[in-house]
Design an enzyme around this catalytic site. Sequence first.
Site, mmCIF file in Angstrom:
data_model
loop_
_atom_site.group_PDB
_atom_site.id
_atom_site.type_symbol
_atom_site.label_atom_id
_atom_site.label_comp_id
_atom_site.label_asym_id
_atom_site.label_seq_id
_atom_site.Cartn_x
_atom_site.Cartn_y
_atom_site.Cartn_z
ATOM 1 N N ARG A 93 -25.623 9.090 -84.622
ATOM 2 C CA ARG A 93 -24.310 8.513 -84.888
ATOM 3 C C ARG A 93 -24.331 6.992 -84.776
ATOM 4 O O ARG A 93 -23.412 6.316 -85.239
ATOM 5 C CB ARG A 93 -23.293 9.069 -83.889
ATOM 6 C CG ARG A 93 -23.082 10.557 -84.012
ATOM 7 C CD ARG A 93 -22.406 11.124 -82.792
ATOM 8 N NE ARG A 93 -21.058 10.661 -82.626
ATOM 9 C CZ ARG A 93 -19.983 11.248 -83.126
ATOM 10 N NH1 ARG A 93 -20.119 12.327 -83.841
ATOM 11 N NH2 ARG A 93 -18.790 10.761 -82.933
ATOM 12 N N HIS A 130 -20.549 -11.039 -117.464
ATOM 13 C CA HIS A 130 -19.348 -11.775 -117.062
ATOM 14 C C HIS A 130 -19.568 -12.555 -115.771
ATOM 15 O O HIS A 130 -18.605 -12.915 -115.114
ATOM 16 C CB HIS A 130 -18.163 -10.812 -116.937
ATOM 17 C CG HIS A 130 -17.839 -10.139 -118.232
ATOM 18 N ND1 HIS A 130 -17.260 -10.804 -119.291
ATOM 19 C CD2 HIS A 130 -18.067 -8.874 -118.660
ATOM 20 C CE1 HIS A 130 -17.123 -9.973 -120.312
ATOM 21 N NE2 HIS A 130 -17.613 -8.785 -119.955
ATOM 22 N N LYS A 185 -23.249 6.714 -88.024
ATOM 23 C CA LYS A 185 -23.190 7.809 -88.991
ATOM 24 C C LYS A 185 -21.750 8.153 -89.345
ATOM 25 O O LYS A 185 -21.410 8.369 -90.492
ATOM 26 C CB LYS A 185 -23.904 9.041 -88.411
ATOM 27 C CG LYS A 185 -23.859 10.282 -89.297
ATOM 28 C CD LYS A 185 -24.651 10.072 -90.563
ATOM 29 C CE LYS A 185 -24.610 11.267 -91.491
ATOM 30 N NZ LYS A 185 -25.051 10.909 -92.845
HETATM 31 O O1 M6R Z 1 -18.509 10.954 -93.236
HETATM 32 P P1 M6R Z 1 -18.059 10.221 -94.458
HETATM 33 O O2 M6R Z 1 -18.608 10.780 -95.715
HETATM 34 O O3 M6R Z 1 -16.549 10.092 -94.527
HETATM 35 O O4 M6R Z 1 -18.622 8.759 -94.292
HETATM 36 C C1 M6R Z 1 -18.312 7.757 -95.213
HETATM 37 C C2 M6R Z 1 -19.239 6.573 -95.070
HETATM 38 O O5 M6R Z 1 -19.132 6.014 -93.788
HETATM 39 C C3 M6R Z 1 -20.703 6.958 -95.327
HETATM 40 O O6 M6R Z 1 -20.869 7.525 -96.581
HETATM 41 C C4 M6R Z 1 -21.602 5.708 -95.204
HETATM 42 O O7 M6R Z 1 -21.353 4.834 -96.264
HETATM 43 C C5 M6R Z 1 -23.072 6.120 -95.147
HETATM 44 N N1 M6R Z 1 -23.762 5.258 -94.243
HETATM 45 C C6 M6R Z 1 -23.745 6.069 -96.451
HETATM 46 O O8 M6R Z 1 -25.117 6.249 -96.413
#
Ligand code: M6R
Length: 613
Positions: A28, A511, A608
């Site tokens: 996490r 652009h 995470k």
């Molecule tokens: O748990 P979630 O899919 O809601 O999390 C969203 C983002 O925090 C998550 O996708 C983040 O961008 C990752 N580190 C991507 O690899």
Amino acid sequence: MCGIVGAFSRRGAVLDGMVEGLRVLEYRGYDSCGVAVADGERIEIRRKVGRLSELEKLLADGALAGARIGVGHTRWATHGAPSDENAHPHSDGSGRLALVHNGIIENYLELRRELEAEGRKFSSETDTEVLSHLVGRELARGAKLVDAVRTSLARVHGYYAIAVMSTGAGGGLVAARQGPPLVVGVTPDAAYLGSDVLALLPHTRDVVYLEDGDVVELSPGHYTVTDLAGKPLERKPRRIDWNAEQASKGGYPHFMLKEIHEQPDVLARTAFDRILSDSGDVSFEHGDWSDERLRALDRVQVIACGTALHAGQVARYLIEQFARIPVDIDYASEFRYRDPVLAGRTLALAVSQSGETADTLAALRLARQLGATTAAICNVMGSTVVRESESTILTHAGPEIGVASTKAFVAQVVAAFLLAVRLGRARGTLSVEQGRELLDELRRLRPRMEALLAPATIERTAAIARAHVDAKGFFFLGRGVNFPIALEGALKLKEISYVHAEGYAAGEMKHGPIALISKGMPIVVVNAPGAVADKVRSNLHEVKARGGHVISVGSDAASHELADETIEVPATIEALSAVLNVIPLQLFAYHHALARGCDIDKPRNLAKSVTVE
Ligand code: M6R
């Protein structure tokens, strides 16, 4: 984000299990960690800035090994720098109380002044320590722990998951939730707490998800949930179909690589038993996905963050193409504060791996307040996003541990494809035959994904990634469904390799951003035969003419001919090319980060699951 564990056992020692629980939560993201345990009246706290291995050195003397009750924490700093003093657990100086916290106490300064005025001494810069003093004050007045926690939380503004232990009369283990997730598991001889079901899996697969406003009192074999006023609440355990093995690396050097390799199975689990071949349609299990309900919609509003947002962008192309419904998409963090207008009958679609992302959750709640019907594409059964959505498409990616999302993304795109077909069939914009052809093609992806993961194919991608290990920056370009794939390829590289990478709509380059291209700059161009393939090729010419070094990814042979290097991807229909094209980009980022010696599964500064704003 911070991780919490807690354990209370009738017979066995809890420390080793708690440390293992913290290890499971490492993914996490954290910068310090600690534990508190009691074996008798006195609570012992050990905490350390840095990795869990540093904490383990403090525990190596075995002095705390016999304790039967404890709490533990991995901290991701918000208030106060990462340090031993700011690491959790916190106490009130009495030696009989320890508290861990995930979230933010917004009125902590005011409370701290009040407590200091009473002579209470603080030893950290955290907002959390205010809570331990509030609870300690109530205990000193003779309250039972659970009542002390309730009274203290009534003074607090903010959001939190907490676990508190105390010794002496009326002591024990109590936890509460207002925001960040917290789950409880009970066996005949013990009770466990965790921020994430993964920390409980070694003990039980029957878990209780606490809801906002819940306070839980734990003892070996028992849990009692009440609200903040002390009213009993019923919270039944749910059986989790994940197992502890899925949360291990299974022989791979990194979770990210293991999860990339799982993607053909993830496709099968997420899609295949939902396909109704005879009617060229799809069935979903949770909620109301009926023709009547879907025909009544005027538009779809996707809300998500990060990688999940990119999956939502693919969903927009697919839903508009197959079902002819307008789709808007917004960063959840923008949507929630821009005073949005939701016209007509809107389906608010939250996309989230964890189902606990604070911004996505807030945006979903706002959409519901504004009158939208709500639905989620989510990987975690029982998560808050799932519980608060009227309908859900669960992605069956299994636990995703690598901070850089890979298999969850593919599962989200596959779920979006299924939803687009369901909407198209419900609204009559896809015939039985068209639906069947699309779904047959989806089934055919599995061996093509496997081909992309064959050792020789991976090695070709890895060699290209290594060849550009010293590049100062990258562009990733695509159009149509492969525009979000370009964004995702760039995000993966940024996240784990710490290299500047821009994802861009290929047609937008001229652009402005084209000014950045200098001789030899690597430009990854993602393309697939279809409506925009020749447009992408024109954009490819434009960057080549300015000296860009083109790496062509996809199944468009004509693009490959123009490129300096190629990563060949098996052919499929344009709508599904996103599912295949993202795999080499994930591998490219992985091998680039590996060559740069980066900490792939725990990239710096990242968490995470982002459960704070
Ligand atoms: O748990 P979630 O899919 O809601 O999390 C969203 C983002 O925090 C998550 O996708 C983040 O961008 C990752 N580190 C991507 O690899």
